[in-house]
Design an enzyme around this catalytic site. Structure first.
Site, PDB file in Angstrom:
ATOM      1  N   HIS A 191       3.690   7.107   3.802  1.00  0.00           N
ATOM      2  CA  HIS A 191       4.663   6.003   3.700  1.00  0.00           C
ATOM      3  C   HIS A 191       4.293   5.055   2.567  1.00  0.00           C
ATOM      4  O   HIS A 191       3.188   5.092   2.038  1.00  0.00           O
ATOM      5  CB  HIS A 191       4.795   5.239   5.030  1.00  0.00           C
ATOM      6  CG  HIS A 191       3.576   4.539   5.526  1.00  0.00           C
ATOM      7  ND1 HIS A 191       2.634   5.125   6.344  1.00  0.00           N
ATOM      8  CD2 HIS A 191       3.134   3.271   5.304  1.00  0.00           C
ATOM      9  CE1 HIS A 191       1.684   4.242   6.620  1.00  0.00           C
ATOM     10  NE2 HIS A 191       1.949   3.123   6.001  1.00  0.00           N
ATOM     11  N   HIS A 248       0.828  -1.222   0.000  1.00  0.00           N
ATOM     12  CA  HIS A 248       0.000   0.000   0.000  1.00  0.00           C
ATOM     13  C   HIS A 248       0.855   1.263   0.000  1.00  0.00           C
ATOM     14  O   HIS A 248       2.025   1.237   0.379  1.00  0.00           O
ATOM     15  CB  HIS A 248      -0.978   0.031   1.171  1.00  0.00           C
ATOM     16  CG  HIS A 248      -0.391   0.024   2.555  1.00  0.00           C
ATOM     17  ND1 HIS A 248      -0.141  -1.140   3.258  1.00  0.00           N
ATOM     18  CD2 HIS A 248      -0.003   1.036   3.357  1.00  0.00           C
ATOM     19  CE1 HIS A 248       0.347  -0.816   4.442  1.00  0.00           C
ATOM     20  NE2 HIS A 248       0.444   0.477   4.533  1.00  0.00           N
ATOM     21  N   GLU A 268       7.545   1.091   5.112  1.00  0.00           N
ATOM     22  CA  GLU A 268       6.965   0.059   5.976  1.00  0.00           C
ATOM     23  C   GLU A 268       7.182  -1.276   5.297  1.00  0.00           C
ATOM     24  O   GLU A 268       7.024  -1.386   4.063  1.00  0.00           O
ATOM     25  CB  GLU A 268       5.462   0.305   6.163  1.00  0.00           C
ATOM     26  CG  GLU A 268       4.753  -0.742   7.009  1.00  0.00           C
ATOM     27  CD  GLU A 268       3.272  -0.484   7.149  1.00  0.00           C
ATOM     28  OE1 GLU A 268       2.726   0.436   6.502  1.00  0.00           O
ATOM     29  OE2 GLU A 268       2.625  -1.208   7.925  1.00  0.00           O
TER      30      GLU A 268
HETATM   31  C1  LIG Z   1      -2.107   0.945  10.335  1.00  0.00           C
HETATM   32  C2  LIG Z   1      -0.967   0.165  10.855  1.00  0.00           C
HETATM   33  C3  LIG Z   1       0.241   0.233   9.918  1.00  0.00           C
HETATM   34  C4  LIG Z   1      -0.111  -0.590   8.676  1.00  0.00           C
HETATM   35  O1  LIG Z   1      -0.334  -1.807   8.925  1.00  0.00           O
HETATM   36  O2  LIG Z   1      -0.178  -0.086   7.541  1.00  0.00           O
HETATM   37  C5  LIG Z   1       0.599   1.645   9.616  1.00  0.00           C
HETATM   38  O3  LIG Z   1       0.825   2.080   8.508  1.00  0.00           O
HETATM   39  S1  LIG Z   1       0.745   2.623  11.029  1.00  0.00           S
HETATM   40  C6  LIG Z   1       1.324   4.235  10.341  1.00  0.00           C
HETATM   41  C7  LIG Z   1       1.709   5.176  11.459  1.00  0.00           C
HETATM   42  N1  LIG Z   1       2.897   4.704  12.160  1.00  0.00           N
HETATM   43  C8  LIG Z   1       4.120   5.137  11.819  1.00  0.00           C
HETATM   44  O4  LIG Z   1       4.307   5.975  10.953  1.00  0.00           O
HETATM   45  C9  LIG Z   1       5.257   4.528  12.614  1.00  0.00           C
HETATM   46  C10 LIG Z   1       6.616   4.951  12.059  1.00  0.00           C
HETATM   47  N2  LIG Z   1       6.743   6.393  12.092  1.00  0.00           N
HETATM   48  C11 LIG Z   1       7.502   7.015  13.062  1.00  0.00           C
HETATM   49  O5  LIG Z   1       8.091   6.383  13.920  1.00  0.00           O
HETATM   50  C12 LIG Z   1       7.554   8.522  13.001  1.00  0.00           C
HETATM   51  O6  LIG Z   1       6.485   9.006  12.209  1.00  0.00           O
HETATM   52  C13 LIG Z   1       8.891   9.058  12.376  1.00  0.00           C
HETATM   53  C14 LIG Z   1       9.099   8.560  10.976  1.00  0.00           C
HETATM   54  C15 LIG Z   1      10.059   8.657  13.275  1.00  0.00           C
HETATM   55  C16 LIG Z   1       8.815  10.569  12.318  1.00  0.00           C
HETATM   56  O7  LIG Z   1       8.413  11.008  13.575  1.00  0.00           O
HETATM   57  P1  LIG Z   1       8.207  12.571  13.833  1.00  0.00           P
HETATM   58  O8  LIG Z   1       7.581  12.769  15.154  1.00  0.00           O
HETATM   59  O9  LIG Z   1       7.527  13.180  12.658  1.00  0.00           O
HETATM   60  O10 LIG Z   1       9.715  12.993  13.965  1.00  0.00           O
HETATM   61  P2  LIG Z   1      10.454  14.162  13.281  1.00  0.00           P
HETATM   62  O11 LIG Z   1       9.542  15.300  13.008  1.00  0.00           O
HETATM   63  O12 LIG Z   1      11.653  14.380  14.120  1.00  0.00           O
HETATM   64  O13 LIG Z   1      10.912  13.530  11.876  1.00  0.00           O
HETATM   65  C17 LIG Z   1      12.254  13.173  11.694  1.00  0.00           C
HETATM   66  C18 LIG Z   1      12.584  13.562  10.258  1.00  0.00           C
HETATM   67  O14 LIG Z   1      11.852  12.677   9.395  1.00  0.00           O
HETATM   68  C19 LIG Z   1      10.998  13.448   8.566  1.00  0.00           C
HETATM   69  N3  LIG Z   1       9.762  12.685   8.430  1.00  0.00           N
HETATM   70  C20 LIG Z   1       8.846  12.445   9.385  1.00  0.00           C
HETATM   71  N4  LIG Z   1       7.841  11.696   8.897  1.00  0.00           N
HETATM   72  C21 LIG Z   1       8.134  11.489   7.592  1.00  0.00           C
HETATM   73  C22 LIG Z   1       7.484  10.806   6.521  1.00  0.00           C
HETATM   74  N5  LIG Z   1       6.312  10.188   6.725  1.00  0.00           N
HETATM   75  N6  LIG Z   1       8.067  10.778   5.313  1.00  0.00           N
HETATM   76  C23 LIG Z   1       9.254  11.410   5.111  1.00  0.00           C
HETATM   77  N7  LIG Z   1       9.953  12.087   6.076  1.00  0.00           N
HETATM   78  C24 LIG Z   1       9.373  12.116   7.284  1.00  0.00           C
HETATM   79  C25 LIG Z   1      10.767  14.761   9.267  1.00  0.00           C
HETATM   80  O15 LIG Z   1      10.438  15.770   8.345  1.00  0.00           O
HETATM   81  C26 LIG Z   1      12.129  14.970   9.895  1.00  0.00           C
HETATM   82  O16 LIG Z   1      13.005  15.430   8.885  1.00  0.00           O
HETATM   83  P3  LIG Z   1      13.869  16.765   9.136  1.00  0.00           P
HETATM   84  O17 LIG Z   1      12.849  17.828   9.489  1.00  0.00           O
HETATM   85  O18 LIG Z   1      14.584  17.000   7.853  1.00  0.00           O
HETATM   86  O19 LIG Z   1      14.760  16.414  10.323  1.00  0.00           O
HETATM   87 CO   LIG Z   2       0.857   1.349   6.490  1.00  0.00          CO
END
Ligand SMILES: CC[C@@H](C(=O)O)C(=O)SCCNC(=O)CCNC(=O)[C@H](O)C(C)(C)COP(=O)(O)OP(=O)(O)OC[C@H]1O[C@@H](n2cnc3c(N)ncnc32)[C@H](O)[C@@H]1OP(=O)(O)O
Ligand SMILES: [Co+2]
Length: 134
Positions: free
Chosen positions: A79, A7, A130
């Site tokens: 994602h 997905h 993911e």
């Molecule tokens: C429904 C269940 C399951 C499925 O079966 O399909 C799912 O899909 S659950 C979906 C939700 N769960 C998750 O997303 C878990 C994993 N994600 C995380 O742990 C966090 O979202 C993250 C990725 C660690 C980011 O956390 P956040 O609080 O946003 O931290 P930061 O703001 O510090 O982000 C760090 C850095 O990464 C960039 N970022 C954040 N999210 C994304 C993204 N989705 N795509 C690309 N980049 C992302 C963010 O902009 C920061 O970058 P810089 O600002 O340049 O440092």
């Molecule tokens: Co998902």
């Protein structure tokens, strides 16, 4: 390692509105709402035959997508989920190659009842990946 694209996920501020867009404007078949408190999101799936679109909104006060939506208030691509044959060996191979596995690194059951893991976006072309056990 990478199998089929399971997905593409789009984070949205309002899941009902997003569901109506896909169902009524785009004529797609959308699943019922699926609250997943253990993941901090509520999701629906849009089945488009060769893959799915996952629409997700925050659930609870510590959702992992809250910050993303603060930065992208209209929503956006969140994602990409690929299937893998063996999620644990894939994790270990990626870790050995220096990739960061998010959370405690242990696969958790995702929306399809299969183990899932997330890989840090900074290690994969700025895209949150993911992995889902096929
Ligand atoms: C429904 C269940 C399951 C499925 O079966 O399909 C799912 O899909 S659950 C979906 C939700 N769960 C998750 O997303 C878990 C994993 N994600 C995380 O742990 C966090 O979202 C993250 C990725 C660690 C980011 O956390 P956040 O609080 O946003 O931290 P930061 O703001 O510090 O982000 C760090 C850095 O990464 C960039 N970022 C954040 N999210 C994304 C993204 N989705 N795509 C690309 N980049 C992302 C963010 O902009 C920061 O970058 P810089 O600002 O340049 O440092
Ligand atoms: Co998902």
């Amino acid at each position: 390692m990478l199998g089929r694209l399971n997905h593409i996920a789009i984070a949205v501020p309002d899941l009902e509105k997003a569901t109506a867009i896909y169902r009524d404007m785009l004529g797609a078949t959308v699943s019922d709402l699926q609250p997943l408190p253990e993941h901090g999101v509520t999701v629906v799936f849009v089945d488009v035959g060769n893959t799915k679109v996952e629409l997700l909104e925050p659930l609870g006060d510590s959702s992992p997508i809250a910050t993303f939506l603060e930065k992208n208030p209209a929503g956006g691509m969140h994602h990409v989920c690929h299937e893998v044959d063996d999620i644990v060996s894939a994790r270990d191979r990626l870790r050995a190659a220096g990739a960061r596995v998010l959370g405690d690194g242990e696969p958790r059951i995702g929306a399809h009842g299969k183990p899932v893991l997330f890989l840090h976006p900074k290690d994969f072309c700025g895209t949150l990946l993911e992995l889902e056990q096929a």
